[in-house]
Design an enzyme around this catalytic site. Structure first.
Site, mmCIF file in Angstrom:
data_model
loop_
_atom_site.group_PDB
_atom_site.id
_atom_site.type_symbol
_atom_site.label_atom_id
_atom_site.label_comp_id
_atom_site.label_asym_id
_atom_site.label_seq_id
_atom_site.Cartn_x
_atom_site.Cartn_y
_atom_site.Cartn_z
ATOM 1 N N ASP A 115 0.332 -1.043 0.217
ATOM 2 C CA ASP A 115 0.168 -0.521 0.028
ATOM 3 C C ASP A 115 1.134 1.127 0.147
ATOM 4 O O ASP A 115 2.007 1.191 0.288
ATOM 5 C CB ASP A 115 -0.713 -0.307 1.420
ATOM 6 C CG ASP A 115 -1.626 1.360 1.679
ATOM 7 O OD1 ASP A 115 -2.986 1.112 0.865
ATOM 8 O OD2 ASP A 115 -1.516 1.875 1.645
ATOM 9 N N GLU A 162 0.507 -0.783 -5.079
ATOM 10 C CA GLU A 162 0.129 0.943 -5.045
ATOM 11 C C GLU A 162 0.378 2.034 -4.938
ATOM 12 O O GLU A 162 1.040 2.024 -4.005
ATOM 13 C CB GLU A 162 -1.439 0.545 -4.042
ATOM 14 C CG GLU A 162 -2.359 1.843 -3.873
ATOM 15 C CD GLU A 162 -3.001 2.277 -3.215
ATOM 16 O OE1 GLU A 162 -4.129 2.387 -3.457
ATOM 17 O OE2 GLU A 162 -1.848 2.571 -1.729
#
Length: 588
Positions: A234, A299
């Site tokens: 993330d 991401e």
């Protein structure tokens, strides 16, 4: 002349057979693809999927109890938003212990049971890993704030700057948090400011300290040993900052907002890639030892050039993420999008992607408005058709398979709450999500008529459309087939997937607000008649219908997948054989 006919016949036979062999040799068999390269991924937000104990909060046992449903969807893998111990300032994205489970969600034993049950159903399980920061309640941060030597440099600490006019102590530089306001908070225990690119409860780790890289790598190894099949990394492009802490130049946003500055010193630092490449090596080494492929997804909201470097380095020698997240469909599939813009969006990713890598197609996530709310309910089935027939992997957010919508009134903690509401299973108390009438977020009021049970019972539904698509994704043509796409005028987007020796599949989407009849004759390898393989629920076609290639009529926002029985090179070989027999017959 009769004396020479056998000789001529033999010569002709040899020549034609050689031509057949040559034709066959020209087409190589496609390379075998690893599981992730054509997988259907499904994101679960644990807090909202299924509550097993009646407290109104989803948990791990709830996910385990729904494993039959997940297997029935036809998915290959699921990834969980963070289930780790957390004070929940950002609902799990502020981790206080990377090695244990948030008590509301269950225990470490519950996680082990979930992993085992997923594998028993043939489903891979991946974890969302947040490398950029930890909670300020993590023991590392507490020790660092108290000046304990081992942890002193685990985070980014700096003295403040004294304002020459007011004498007030100010942050070390002008950096701004993603959520707005200063990216620095003063800590009385240490007498210094610490960096947090997100909320002040999410302190940035210092990856220039080798001990931090070692700690986080050790944590990945812990979960690999537990049996997980990979990680989503993330906010990966925030991991490194400018070592000199220089002020960032002006951007284009309003004062105090994140876009007030151009983030040239807090994002996309080249040092980030080396850490990702190292973690890829860790996963590859572990995978070889366990005889399975462990994957990494990243991401990063970054430029396309910077995003592509997560696949591999500029020389192609060091490998990184198996799949960087591709948000192009979220950005570009709009209510008023036309076929030209859609094709450009898909080309944008594919034309930049390094050779021999895999595209990922993401239509929704916990950070984005749901498809039905973002582009309209009338587009949901169409988006699913596109998502599951493009080359590469598809990634679906829970609830999109029934067309769940955002619920603005559910916003309680965060402006993303509307797209994180509980899963709508049936029309019973709390939509079958919980036995508790009070759930952590309010349910969307349409749950009595938009739920899994009702769509299971319906003759046609978005849920059944989703399952039909995931089943078709296993067809060799969609796994290995070449991708060719075009616009048919401004409103219709079409692409073919072709594979030697297999039927060709053609996806057609009408982006217009009214019906369109189109000629697909520019796909030159297709026969005159095509068969409807999949039609979305509100289509004027149904599976099994035959259509004329020159007259394919689609309703507004319609989509179909057509099948062409095309034998490829075998047709050529058959034609040569027929010609050979005819020649022999003529000679005799």
């Amino acid at each position: 002349m009769k004396f020479y006919r056998p000789l001529v016949t033999v010569s002709l036979t040899v020549a034609l057979l050689s031509a057949c062999a040559l034709q066959a040799a020209e087409v190589r068999e496609p390379d075998e693809k690893d599981w992730y390269q054509h997988a259907t991924f499904y994101q679960i937000y644990p807090r909202s999927f299924q509550d097993s104990n009646g407290d109104g909060i989803g948990d791990l046992k709830g996910i385990t109890a729904r494993m039959e449903y997940l297997a029935g969807l036809g998915i290959d893998a699921t990834w969980l938003s963070p289930p780790f111990v957390s004070p929940l300032a950002d609902f799990g994205y502020d981790v206080a212990d990377f090695y244990d489970i948030q008590p509301e969600y269950g225990t470490l034993a519950d996680m082990e049971e979930l992993i085992a049950e997923a594998h028993r159903h043939g489903i891979k399980l991946m974890l969302d890993f947040i490398p950029n920061h930890s909670s300020d309640e993590h023991d590392w941060f507490v020790q660092s704030a108290n000046g304990v030597a081992k942890y002193r440099d685990y985070y980014i600490w700096r003295p403040g700057r004294q304002n020459s006019q007011t004498g007030a102590l100010e942050p070390p530089n002008n950096w701004i948090s993603v959520f707005g306001g200063p990216a620095w908070t003063y800590d009385e225990r240490r007498g210094e400011f610490y960096l947090h690119q997100f909320t002040k409860k999410q302190a940035d780790l210092n990856y220039r300290n080798p001990a931090v890289v070692e700690e986080m790598t050790k944590m990945l190894s812990f979960w690999l040993e537990k049996g997980v099949d990979g990680f989503r990394l993330d906010a990966i492009n925030h991991m490194f900052e400018d070592a000199q802490l220089r002020d960032e130049p002006p951007g284009w946003g309003a004062p105090g907002t994140y876009d007030e500055l151009d983030h040239i010193y807090t994002k996309d630092n080249p040092d980030t890639y080396n850490v990702v490449y190292g973690w890829r090596q860790l996963c590859d080494d572990f995978g070889r030892r366990m005889n399975k492929t462990i994957i990494i997804m990243t991401e990063a909201y970054a430029s396309i050039e910077n995003t592509m470097l997560y696949y591999e380095d500029a020389t192609g020698t060091r490998q990184g993420a198996h799949m960087p997240f591709n948000f192009q469909l979220i950005y570009d599939f709009r209510h008023d999008q036309n076929a030209i813009g859609l094709k450009q969006s898909i080309d944008f990713w594919l034309n930049h992607m390094p050779a021999r890598h895999t595209a990922s197609w993401v239509a929704g996530s916990h950070d984005h408005s749901r498809v039905g709310s973002r582009v309209g309910l009338e587009h949901v089935d169409q988006v699913l058709t596109l998502l599951h027939t493009l080359p590469g992997t598809s990634i679906t957010y829970y609830g999109e398979e029934i067309g769940m919508l955002d619920f603005k009134d559910a916003q309680l903690y965060d402006n993303r709450d509307p797209n994180r509401t509980p899963m709508q299973w049936d029309n019973s108390i709390s939509a079958g999500f919980s036995t508790n009438r009070t759930t952590w977020l309010r349910l969307h009021p349409d749950y009595p008529t938009r739920n899994v049970a009702m769509q299971e019972a319906a003759e046609k539904s978005t849920l059944k459309h989703f399952r039909t698509l995931t089943a078709l994704r296993r067809h060799p043509t969609l796994v290995h087939g070449e991708f060719k796409h075009r616009t048919v005028g401004r409103d219709v987007y079409a692409f073919s997937r072709e594979l030697h020796g297999e039927d060709t599949l053609v996806t057609v989407l009408n982006m217009a607000t009214s019906s369109r009849t189109v000629d697909l004759g520019d796909f030159v390898n297709l026969p005159a008649r095509l068969t409807v393989e999949i039609a979305q629920p509100m289509s004027n076609y149904k599976a099994g219908d035959e259509v004329d290639i020159h007259q394919v009529t689609l309703l507004q926002h319609d989509s179909v997948v057509l099948r062409a029985v095309v034998s490829g090179a075998s047709v050529v070989r058959l034609s040569l054989i027929v010609a050979l027999l005819a020649a022999v017959e003529h000679l005799f």
